[in-house]
Structures are given as structure tokens and as C-alpha cells.
Design a protein around this motif. Structure first.
Motif, PDB file in Angstrom:
ATOM      1  N   LEU A 198      70.368  43.514  29.686  1.00 49.34           N
ATOM      2  CA  LEU A 198      71.546  44.374  30.619  1.00 49.34           C
ATOM      3  C   LEU A 198      71.391  42.678  31.820  1.00 49.34           C
ATOM      4  O   LEU A 198      72.079  41.861  31.855  1.00 49.34           O
ATOM      5  CB  LEU A 198      71.922  45.153  31.102  1.00 49.34           C
ATOM      6  CG  LEU A 198      73.871  45.300  31.634  1.00 49.34           C
ATOM      7  CD1 LEU A 198      74.627  45.300  30.256  1.00 49.34           C
ATOM      8  CD2 LEU A 198      73.684  46.898  32.000  1.00 49.34           C
ATOM      9  N   PRO A 199      69.862  43.243  32.571  1.00 53.31           N
ATOM     10  CA  PRO A 199      70.339  42.071  33.779  1.00 53.31           C
ATOM     11  C   PRO A 199      69.756  41.157  33.620  1.00 53.31           C
ATOM     12  O   PRO A 199      70.350  39.431  34.653  1.00 53.31           O
ATOM     13  CB  PRO A 199      69.236  42.458  34.766  1.00 53.31           C
ATOM     14  CG  PRO A 199      69.060  44.395  34.012  1.00 53.31           C
ATOM     15  CD  PRO A 199      69.360  44.196  32.481  1.00 53.31           C
ATOM     16  N   GLN A 200      69.222  40.788  32.253  1.00 52.25           N
ATOM     17  CA  GLN A 200      69.088  38.949  31.925  1.00 52.25           C
ATOM     18  C   GLN A 200      70.236  38.151  31.794  1.00 52.25           C
ATOM     19  O   GLN A 200      70.278  36.950  31.981  1.00 52.25           O
ATOM     20  CB  GLN A 200      68.321  38.776  30.894  1.00 52.25           C
ATOM     21  CG  GLN A 200      66.781  40.193  31.326  1.00 52.25           C
ATOM     22  CD  GLN A 200      65.817  40.047  30.478  1.00 52.25           C
ATOM     23  OE1 GLN A 200      65.838  39.083  29.059  1.00 52.25           O
ATOM     24  NE2 GLN A 200      65.227  40.955  30.336  1.00 52.25           N
ATOM     25  N   LEU A 201      71.021  39.151  31.568  1.00 49.37           N
ATOM     26  CA  LEU A 201      72.396  39.014  30.613  1.00 49.37           C
ATOM     27  C   LEU A 201      74.070  37.790  31.882  1.00 49.37           C
ATOM     28  O   LEU A 201      73.255  38.181  33.386  1.00 49.37           O
ATOM     29  CB  LEU A 201      73.427  38.671  29.842  1.00 49.37           C
ATOM     30  CG  LEU A 201      73.035  39.299  28.465  1.00 49.37           C
ATOM     31  CD1 LEU A 201      73.340  40.235  28.015  1.00 49.37           C
ATOM     32  CD2 LEU A 201      72.650  38.195  27.310  1.00 49.37           C
ATOM     33  N   VAL A 202      74.707  36.609  32.054  1.00 48.27           N
ATOM     34  CA  VAL A 202      75.369  36.008  33.041  1.00 48.27           C
ATOM     35  C   VAL A 202      76.351  36.119  32.296  1.00 48.27           C
ATOM     36  O   VAL A 202      76.885  36.554  31.578  1.00 48.27           O
ATOM     37  CB  VAL A 202      75.383  34.833  33.112  1.00 48.27           C
ATOM     38  CG1 VAL A 202      76.790  34.275  34.126  1.00 48.27           C
ATOM     39  CG2 VAL A 202      74.353  33.980  33.777  1.00 48.27           C
TER      40      VAL A 202
END
Length: 253
Positions: A198-202
């Protein structure tokens, strides 16, 4: 450019028909969309309330197909739409007098109050899961708002293609059009064991409300459109993506 990586995929989590339209817009902007619906519109089967009504309110384009079942003559009665896309859908369904608000339910309430006398009886063709506005503001202003829950947003599983793109890192971003779909997206990643992605996606969200579940779940790259409109959402995503991925999405810069 030699040696350039393939453009990261953009997940479009809205319903299939809307998602295809958004995907076409993304392709025109140079992105590589992947339509991954998390919600499908289903009729509730609930009978419409008895008329008469002085006007109809719709706060989503998904309500437009149900106008033909409403106990009003939509050729003669004004239809108040929350925004331009919803107004377009209302006209396609046969509505003649369509009045357009500025994109949110509070603005819709203001438009009604400026157009109709107090005491008018209003039919809100709505989803089963709906927010308090515009009904609360209109009730305080002296209007009789009757809601008809004509449809529901039924959850659908995240597709295998979307899960694979997220797991492999091929997916670089996601668009979120409602709080409900954002909540379903978070739940789908948790169920698939992909919550760490989740944190890796924009993430680009149509509103602060839609962004809230993502941030609470640990997403750090969450961007909110300045207006609750798709054009603003796509521009917000494009700006964020150009910073996050640079030359990987040269056409979007």
C-alpha cells in the motif's frame, strides 16, 4: 528510449463501465490503466415512494438509469444533479430540465434552495449506502426530502490481474472514487497478503473522505483532487506520477 522500463500500471477501482471510460482517458494521457472494479451497481428492488414530487435529486450518475422507474414525469419535473457527469447521465435517461450543482452534495442543496420554494417535496434517487447530505441541509431549510434507495454498491473481489500487478510491483498507482471503494481496496490487499504494498503505490483520491481509509491503513503517497471531479483527479494523479516515476511515464509529464 532504449532501456526504459515499462510504464507502471494504474489501477482503476471503480465500476466496470465507468472504469472503461476512465481507462480510455488515462490511455490518452500516456498511462497504462488496469480496470479492477471493486464495486458493481445492483438494483435493490425497493419500490419507489408514492408521489407527487416537485423535483428529483441525484447525487451519482448511477442513479440515472432508475429515473424511468421514479414516480415523476422527468420530462416535466426538474432534475437536480450533483455535477456535470451526473447531469449528462440524467439527460441520457430522458430528463429535460437538468440543473447542475458544483460537484458536491452541499452545493446541490444550495442550488435547490436558490431554485425552489420552501416546502417543496423532493425525491432523492440514491444508493443504499448514502451520506447525510444533501438531505440534512435541505430539511433544515424547510424542504421535504424523501429518499429512495434504488441501488446498492455491491463489493466485488479484486481481480487476479490486479493482485498480480500489485504483488510484482508492476502496478505503480491507483485511483479512488469513493470512501467505500478505498475501504474495499485496503481490505482486498490485506486479504491477499499485500498490505505492505500500500505505501509503495501512488494513490489519487476524489475527496479527503476517500483518502482517509488509505492513510489510516498506512498509505503514505496519497494525493487528493482539489475538486470532486474526474478531470481534477486525473490531473492530480498525473502530477504526482510525474514526480514519483519521472521518465517512466514520459507522455504524462
Amino acid at each position: 528510449m532504449a532501456g526504459a522500463r515499462a510504464a507502471p500500471r494504474v489501477l482503476v477501482t471503480r465500476a466496470e463501465e465507468d472504469g472503461r471510460r476512465t481507462a480510455a482517458a488515462l490511455e490518452d494521457m500516456g498511462f497504462a490503466p488496469l480496470v479492477a472494479p471493486l464495486i458493481a451497481t445492483r438494483a435493490t428492488g425497493a419500490a419507489p415512494p408514492p408521489g407527487p414530487f416537485d423535483a428529483v435529486l441525484i447525487t451519482s450518475a448511477k442513479a440515472a438509469p432508475f429515473l424511468s422507474e421514479a414516480p415523476v414525469d422527468i420530462v416535466a419535473v426538474p432534475v437536480f444533479a450533483v455535477g456535470a457527469r451526473t447531469a449528462e447521465a440524467a439527460r441520457a435517461a430522458g430528463a429535460q430540465e437538468v440543473r447542475i450543482a458544483e460537484g458536491d452534495a452541499v452545493a446541490l442543496a444550495r442550488l435547490v434552495a436558490a431554485s425552489l420554494p420552501k416546502g417543496a417535496r423532493l425525491l432523492h434517487v440514491a444508493g443504499e449506502d448514502r451520506k447525510p447530505e444533501p438531505a440534512e441541509s435541505l430539511a433544515r431549510a424547510g424542504y421535504d426530502v424523501v429518499a429512495w434507495a434504488a441501488y446498492r454498491a455491491a463489493p466485488t473481489p479484486l481481480s487476479e490481474a490486479a493482485r498480480a500487478a500489485i504483488a510484482s510491483g508492476a502496478a505503480g498507482g491507483a485511483l479512488h472514487y469513493s470512501r467505500r471503494s478505498a475501504e474495499l481496496f485496503v481490505a482486498a490487499l490485506e486479504e491477499a497478503g499485500l498490505a505492505d504494498r500500500l505505501p509503495q503505490l501512488v494513490h489519487a483520491s476524489i475527496s479527503p473522505d476517500a483518502a482517509d481509509p488509505l492513510r489510516k491503513a498506512g498509505a503514505t503517497r496519497v494525493f487528493v483532487a482539489p475538486r470532486p471531479e474526474e478531470s481534477a483527479l486525473l490531473r492530480t494523479f498525473a502530477d504526482a506520477a510525474s514526480v514519483a516515476f519521472g521518465a517512466e511515464w514520459p507522455q504524462a509529464r
